[in-house]
Design an enzyme around this catalytic site. Structure first.
Site, PDB file in Angstrom:
ATOM      1  N   HIS A  18       0.851  -0.947   0.059  1.00  0.00           N
ATOM      2  CA  HIS A  18       0.000  -0.040   0.010  1.00  0.00           C
ATOM      3  C   HIS A  18       0.713   1.294  -0.054  1.00  0.00           C
ATOM      4  O   HIS A  18       0.725   2.173  -0.639  1.00  0.00           O
ATOM      5  CB  HIS A  18      -1.028   0.164   1.314  1.00  0.00           C
ATOM      6  N   LYS A  37     -17.115  -5.962   7.613  1.00  0.00           N
ATOM      7  CA  LYS A  37     -16.047  -6.996   7.242  1.00  0.00           C
ATOM      8  C   LYS A  37     -15.244  -7.409   8.749  1.00  0.00           C
ATOM      9  O   LYS A  37     -14.788  -6.611   9.282  1.00  0.00           O
ATOM     10  CB  LYS A  37     -15.188  -6.241   6.417  1.00  0.00           C
TER      11      LYS A  37
HETATM   12  P1  ADP Z   1     -10.129  -2.935  -0.161  1.00  0.00           P
HETATM   13  O1  ADP Z   1     -10.803  -3.305   1.208  1.00  0.00           O
HETATM   14  O2  ADP Z   1     -10.541  -1.783  -0.979  1.00  0.00           O
HETATM   15  O3  ADP Z   1      -9.953  -4.105  -1.140  1.00  0.00           O
HETATM   16  P2  ADP Z   1      -7.358  -2.947   0.470  1.00  0.00           P
HETATM   17  O4  ADP Z   1      -6.802  -2.279   1.643  1.00  0.00           O
HETATM   18  O5  ADP Z   1      -7.409  -4.434   0.321  1.00  0.00           O
HETATM   19  O6  ADP Z   1      -8.817  -2.257   0.456  1.00  0.00           O
HETATM   20  O7  ADP Z   1      -6.644  -2.388  -0.910  1.00  0.00           O
HETATM   21  C1  ADP Z   1      -6.768  -0.860  -1.325  1.00  0.00           C
HETATM   22  C2  ADP Z   1      -5.940  -0.653  -2.542  1.00  0.00           C
HETATM   23  O8  ADP Z   1      -4.675  -1.332  -2.344  1.00  0.00           O
HETATM   24  C3  ADP Z   1      -6.657  -1.580  -3.622  1.00  0.00           C
HETATM   25  O9  ADP Z   1      -6.512  -1.011  -4.940  1.00  0.00           O
HETATM   26  C4  ADP Z   1      -5.583  -2.875  -3.656  1.00  0.00           C
HETATM   27  O10 ADP Z   1      -5.791  -3.574  -5.085  1.00  0.00           O
HETATM   28  C5  ADP Z   1      -4.361  -2.211  -3.460  1.00  0.00           C
HETATM   29  N1  ADP Z   1      -3.304  -2.917  -2.914  1.00  0.00           N
HETATM   30  C6  ADP Z   1      -3.397  -3.865  -2.041  1.00  0.00           C
HETATM   31  N2  ADP Z   1      -2.338  -4.760  -1.608  1.00  0.00           N
HETATM   32  C7  ADP Z   1      -1.344  -4.162  -2.782  1.00  0.00           C
HETATM   33  C8  ADP Z   1       0.039  -4.394  -3.113  1.00  0.00           C
HETATM   34  N3  ADP Z   1       0.695  -5.249  -2.444  1.00  0.00           N
HETATM   35  N4  ADP Z   1       0.663  -3.476  -4.195  1.00  0.00           N
HETATM   36  C9  ADP Z   1      -0.186  -2.650  -4.550  1.00  0.00           C
HETATM   37  N5  ADP Z   1      -1.516  -2.205  -4.345  1.00  0.00           N
HETATM   38  C10 ADP Z   1      -1.946  -2.945  -3.378  1.00  0.00           C
END
Ligand code: ADP
Length: 161
Positions: free
Chosen positions: A18, A42
């Protein structure tokens, strides 16, 4: 005009993947607003307040990043309220792409002027997800290379409880 993006997610927990997306997003945008979803439907490891506070402290040195709590309403409405030009998202694989594509197209029906900007995950973080972190950490695995130190510590403490 200052270009602002909204990066919304549950970040349970926030990973180095992130952070990589946020840092790379800052090459494209002048400011990124990180909206931490506090949706409790969730099943999450950290509650909304804990996630918000942790993320705020971890990102405090990134001056062009502002951490806020997600409104709980539509993300596009929130983007409008914060005068954002785009939604920032990250994709790791085809599964992410299919999901992000649907959300982006749906969001267009709600707020046509708002673009979704998707960054490809960096190669070293393509495998990294909050859910896999939890699966490994739950059994005492070492995830310290994948999380900011403060978050790694918080995860360890959470599973001790
Ligand atoms: P959500 O509950 O909206 O899926 P997440 O916290 O899982 O929230 O993810 C938020 C954003 O970060 C999403 O667009 C996801 O695809 C992106 N994301 C998650 N992990 C990674 C990673 N390892 N590298 C790049 N982007 C990521």
């Amino acid at each position: 005009m200052k270009k602002v993006a909204l990066f919304a997610g549950s970040f349970d927990p926030l990973t180095n993947g992130h952070i990589d997306t946020i840092q790379r997003g800052l090459r494209v945008f002048d400011e990124i607003i990180v909206a931490v979803s506090t949706n409790t439907s969730k099943k999450s490891l950290f509650n909304g307040e804990e996630r918000f506070e942790l993320i705020q402290s971890v990102l405090k040195d990134l001056t062009s990043v502002k951490v806020v709590k997600h409104s709980g309403g539509l993300t596009v409405d929130m983007a409008k309220d914060y005068h954002c030009h785009a939604l920032l998202r990250g994709v790791r694989n085809v599964k992410d792409f299919e999901y992000e594509e649907s959300i982006a197209l749906l969001n267009k029906t709600q707020h046509p002027e708002l673009e979704t900007v998707i960054l490809m995950a960096s190669a070293e973080y393509r495998f990294l997800s909050s859910s896999l972190i939890k699966e490994v950490a739950m059994f005492g695995g070492d995830v310290s290379k994948l999380l900011p130190p403060a978050i790694n510590q918080a995860v360890i403490e959470k599973y001790k409880q």
